[in-house]
Design an enzyme around this catalytic site. Structure first.
Site, PDB file in Angstrom:
ATOM      1  N   ARG A 129       0.825  -1.207   0.000  1.00 25.68           N
ATOM      2  CA  ARG A 129       0.000   0.000   0.000  1.00 25.68           C
ATOM      3  C   ARG A 129       0.870   1.274   0.000  1.00 25.68           C
ATOM      4  O   ARG A 129       1.852   1.345   0.729  1.00 25.68           O
ATOM      5  CB  ARG A 129      -0.858  -0.044   1.262  1.00 25.68           C
ATOM      6  CG  ARG A 129      -1.944   0.960   1.332  1.00 25.68           C
ATOM      7  CD  ARG A 129      -3.065   0.446   2.131  1.00 25.68           C
ATOM      8  NE  ARG A 129      -2.785   0.325   3.562  1.00 25.68           N
ATOM      9  CZ  ARG A 129      -3.744   0.074   4.444  1.00 25.68           C
ATOM     10  NH1 ARG A 129      -4.984  -0.087   4.060  1.00 25.68           N
ATOM     11  NH2 ARG A 129      -3.450  -0.040   5.711  1.00 25.68           N
ATOM     12  N   ARG A 162       2.828   4.190   4.817  1.00 27.89           N
ATOM     13  CA  ARG A 162       2.515   4.437   6.216  1.00 27.89           C
ATOM     14  C   ARG A 162       3.469   3.659   7.125  1.00 27.89           C
ATOM     15  O   ARG A 162       3.778   2.508   6.849  1.00 27.89           O
ATOM     16  CB  ARG A 162       1.083   3.994   6.502  1.00 27.89           C
ATOM     17  CG  ARG A 162       0.076   5.065   6.229  1.00 27.89           C
ATOM     18  CD  ARG A 162      -1.303   4.542   6.280  1.00 27.89           C
ATOM     19  NE  ARG A 162      -1.610   3.768   7.485  1.00 27.89           N
ATOM     20  CZ  ARG A 162      -2.808   3.263   7.732  1.00 27.89           C
ATOM     21  NH1 ARG A 162      -3.787   3.448   6.873  1.00 27.89           N
ATOM     22  NH2 ARG A 162      -3.026   2.576   8.824  1.00 27.89           N
TER      23      ARG A 162
HETATM   24  P1  AMP Z   1      -6.491   2.962   9.708  1.00 29.94           P
HETATM   25  O1  AMP Z   1      -5.972   4.141   8.945  1.00 29.94           O
HETATM   26  O2  AMP Z   1      -7.988   2.902   9.726  1.00 29.94           O
HETATM   27  O3  AMP Z   1      -5.856   1.661   9.309  1.00 29.94           O
HETATM   28  O4  AMP Z   1      -6.058   3.210  11.241  1.00 29.94           O
HETATM   29  C1  AMP Z   1      -4.702   3.284  11.601  1.00 29.94           C
HETATM   30  C2  AMP Z   1      -4.579   3.188  13.119  1.00 29.94           C
HETATM   31  O5  AMP Z   1      -5.261   4.290  13.724  1.00 29.94           O
HETATM   32  C3  AMP Z   1      -5.225   1.946  13.725  1.00 29.94           C
HETATM   33  O6  AMP Z   1      -4.359   0.813  13.688  1.00 29.94           O
HETATM   34  C4  AMP Z   1      -5.508   2.429  15.146  1.00 29.94           C
HETATM   35  O7  AMP Z   1      -4.324   2.408  15.927  1.00 29.94           O
HETATM   36  C5  AMP Z   1      -5.893   3.886  14.927  1.00 29.94           C
HETATM   37  N1  AMP Z   1      -7.354   4.050  14.746  1.00 29.94           N
HETATM   38  C6  AMP Z   1      -8.036   4.339  13.598  1.00 29.94           C
HETATM   39  N2  AMP Z   1      -9.353   4.391  13.829  1.00 29.94           N
HETATM   40  C7  AMP Z   1      -9.515   4.133  15.148  1.00 29.94           C
HETATM   41  C8  AMP Z   1     -10.635   4.025  16.004  1.00 29.94           C
HETATM   42  N3  AMP Z   1     -11.893   4.155  15.545  1.00 29.94           N
HETATM   43  N4  AMP Z   1     -10.397   3.758  17.313  1.00 29.94           N
HETATM   44  C9  AMP Z   1      -9.167   3.597  17.808  1.00 29.94           C
HETATM   45  N5  AMP Z   1      -8.064   3.658  17.055  1.00 29.94           N
HETATM   46  C10 AMP Z   1      -8.229   3.930  15.732  1.00 29.94           C
END
Ligand code: AMP
Length: 221
Positions: A129, A162
């Protein structure tokens, strides 16, 4: 109105790509807590620093912070015609928090799309990604490569990876998903909102299926 949606699914399932496309097509806000938390980290705030310590370990950021971010965002008027929640809620506690917010703002959820994929495919997806450092467009070096290696096909800027997309953190994020987030499948099934989507197909096929479930003919766009 049928435009208030949650995109559920493990990390790497492609839910962000689909959420972004559907939001753009329907002209509704794409509310992505992962990106909002990364912005909080970039701002250098204390809350951002705390969130980063969890995110770098593949764990969930503190529930209070995430609920605050969502409450602020859903109270903005651009959500009145619909919205997509991508990556939120991620635990039963967050789902119950969302239910309370929805009562307060007199809104309800119309669909929960559960995009699923096998575990091996998830890790592969995360490893390949990339996203644009300028416009945020998402690519996958295998499945959806940019026209020129390392450069965004939309704006020409550099593509970045990322920091939590390395294999070790990806495995931890899948573990967190199974423990904390997967129970939401039954939660929303019980509310008769869940729509299962097979994420192991071409991006356009998945997009068309979601649009179909929303009752929108892609041929009419
Ligand atoms: P993502 O971009 O959705 O893959 O999120 C990356 C990281 O952000 C996740 O692995 C969590 O550590 C944190 N994160 C994103 N959304 C949430 C949420 N709703 N609650 C808690 N942590 C979140």
């Amino acid at each position: 109105m049928n435009n208030r949606m949650i995109f559920l699914g493990p990390p790497g399932s492609g839910k962000g790509t689909q959420a972004g496309r559907i939001a753009k097509t329907l002209n509704i806000p794409h509310i992505d807590t992962g990106s909002m938390l990364r912005e909080e980290i970039a701002s250098g705030s204390e809350e951002g620093k705390t969130a980063e310590s969890f995110m770098s370990q593949g764990q969930l950021a503190p529930v209070e912070l995430v609920i605050k971010i969502i409450k602020n965002r859903l109270s903005r008027p651009d959500t009145l015609d619909g919205f997509i929640l991508d990556g939120f809620p991620r635990s039963l506690e967050q789902a119950e928090g969302l239910d309370k917010i929805l009562v307060e703002i007199s809104q309800k959820i119309d669909f929960v799309f559960n995009i699923d994929l096998s575990e091996n495919a998830l890790i592969d997806r995360m490893a390949y990604r990339r996203s644009c450092s300028n416009c945020g467009e998402k690519f996958n070096l295998k499945l959806n490569p940019p026209a020129e290696n390392g450069t965004c096909s939309i704006c020409g800027e550099e593509l970045t990876r990322r920091s939590d997309d390395n294999v070790e953190t990806a495995v931890k994020r899948i573990g967190t998903y199974k423990k904390e987030t997967a129970p939401l499948i039954n939660y929303y099934k019980g509310k008769k909102l869940l729509v299962d989507i097979n994420g192991n197909r071409e991006i356009s096929k998945i997009f068309n299926e979601i649009m179909d479930k929303l009752g929108i003919k892609t041929s009419s766009l």
